[in-house]
Design an enzyme around this catalytic site. Structure first.
Site, short mmCIF file in Angstrom:
data_model
loop_
_atom_site.label_atom_id
_atom_site.label_comp_id
_atom_site.label_asym_id
_atom_site.label_seq_id
_atom_site.Cartn_x
_atom_site.Cartn_y
_atom_site.Cartn_z
N LYS A 55 -21.52 -13.26 0.81
CA LYS A 55 -20.69 -13.59 -0.24
C LYS A 55 -19.12 -13.84 0.17
O LYS A 55 -18.52 -14.82 -0.16
CB LYS A 55 -20.73 -12.65 -1.45
CG LYS A 55 -22.03 -12.96 -2.13
CD LYS A 55 -22.40 -11.82 -3.23
CE LYS A 55 -23.79 -11.92 -3.70
NZ LYS A 55 -24.47 -10.93 -4.25
N ASP B 83 -21.78 -13.77 -12.49
CA ASP B 83 -23.37 -13.58 -12.37
C ASP B 83 -24.08 -13.91 -13.62
O ASP B 83 -25.41 -14.31 -13.66
CB ASP B 83 -23.65 -12.00 -12.21
CG ASP B 83 -24.09 -11.73 -10.83
OD1 ASP B 83 -24.37 -12.75 -9.91
OD2 ASP B 83 -23.97 -10.67 -10.21
N GLN C 248 -22.48 -5.71 -7.00
CA GLN C 248 -23.88 -5.99 -6.35
C GLN C 248 -24.86 -4.92 -6.95
O GLN C 248 -24.53 -3.56 -6.88
CB GLN C 248 -23.66 -5.70 -4.96
CG GLN C 248 -24.67 -5.81 -4.09
CD GLN C 248 -25.13 -7.62 -4.02
OE1 GLN C 248 -24.35 -8.43 -4.02
NE2 GLN C 248 -26.43 -7.58 -4.20
#
Ligand code: NAP
Length: 284
Positions: free
Chosen positions: A52, A119, A96
């Site tokens: 990322k 997300d 995460q």
């Protein structure tokens, strides 16, 4: 023999478009920023976080990494989320997953400002996706839609089968296919006649988490097969949920693992971060 859907190439195009828009924003004094929070030292999570960061560098987005020890308490992580929510330099927040067992993932996701939830896991964003009025699409399902679109096969009117009903992949995937007027069936571990249902699919998405779960006898001739699975084999190699060797002679189009859905997930995250920066600056 099927046509390979090249997720690396398509994701590069998405990231180049994000990079161009990010450069234009920087000229207006806006530098989109993504905060990535990693708790603990899970090696797979570390690889994802590094990828990322690389993608942010490529796109010209500012990435801020917060690596916390595995012993971090829920209260400590919530305090960091509150700090990132309040920081105007942070446009997107990504925590995460998975988190260590002492931290409740739902509490953390719910604490992220929905406008920074790149997300699209926050209940507000999940609800918006459900009603078809959304700012962000969840990264993996949105990436899958781009991969399907790249084939030129229209989703409208097609029989679509999604194997898996997780909140982060299966359910939103089914919803996005439905928004595009596919006729969608969701399968899971309690589904009966799975093989027969899959074999009817014009578009088959596998998000099971079991290596080579989808075999040749489950796939219709000419189908579009999207393999979300990322399974680590004992020899360390990555393997999808689809038996690629056996299925590719039957499918019309198929994604490889690696090089299919994975890169698209990250490219969509970059697109969402850019969108978040635009929204927060009144530009979208
Ligand atoms: P998950 O939460 O474990 O969900 C797996 C789903 O598969 C569940 O709904 C489960 O059904 C279903 N399932 C399990 N065994 C089955 C069976 N025998 N028959 C039919 N369905 C079955 O996994 P996930 O988070 O959705 O992830 C799925 C896979 O995608 C994993 O390999 C993961 O690593 C990968 N992934 C990849 C990306 C990417 O960027 N490429 C992103 C996210 C995830 P029940 O609900 O009935 O248990």
């Amino acid at each position: 023999m099927s046509i390979l859907i090249d997720g690396k190439k398509i994701s590069a195009q998405v990231k180049e478009a994000v990079a161009a828009e990010a450069a234009a924003l920087r000229e207006q004094g806006i530098e989109p920023g993504l905060a990535v929070v990693l708790v603990g030292d899970d090696p797979a999570s570390r690889v994802y976080v590094n990828n990322k960061k690389k993608a942010c560098d490529f796109c010209g987005l500012r990435s801020m990494e917060y690596a916390l020890p595995a012993s971090t308490s829920e209260a400590e992580l919530l305090a960091l989320i509150a700090q990132l929510n309040a920081d105007p330099a942070v446009n997107g927040i990504l925590v995460q997953l998975p988190l260590p067992s002492q931290i409740c993932e739902e509490h953390i996701i719910a604490a992220i400002d929905p406008r920074k939830d790149v997300d699209a896991f926050h209940p507000v964003n999940v609800g918006k996706i459900m009603i078809g009025d959304f700012d962000f699409l969840p990264c993996t399902p949105a990436g899958c839609i781009d991969l399907i679109d790249s084939t030129g096969v229209p989703i409208e009117g097609k029989r679509c089968v999604v194997i898996g009903r997780s909140n982060i992949v299966g359910k939103p995937m089914a919803m996005l296919l439905l928004h595009r007027n596919g006729t969608v069936t969701i399968c899971h571990s309690r589904t009966k006649n799975l093989k027969e249902i899959c074999k009817e699919a014009d578009i088959l998405v596998a998000a099971v988490g079991k290596p080579r779960f989808v075999t040749a006898d489950m796939v219709k001739e000419g189908a579009v097969v999207i393999d979300v699975g990322m399974n680590r084999l004992p020899d360390g190699k990555l393997c999808g949920d689809v038996d690629f060797e056996a299925v590719s002679p039957i499918a019309g189009y198929i994604t490889p693992v690696p090089g299919g859905v994975g890169p698209m997930t990250i490219a969509t995250l970059m697109r969402n971060t850019l969108k978040a920066a635009k929204l927060q600056n009144g530009l979208a």
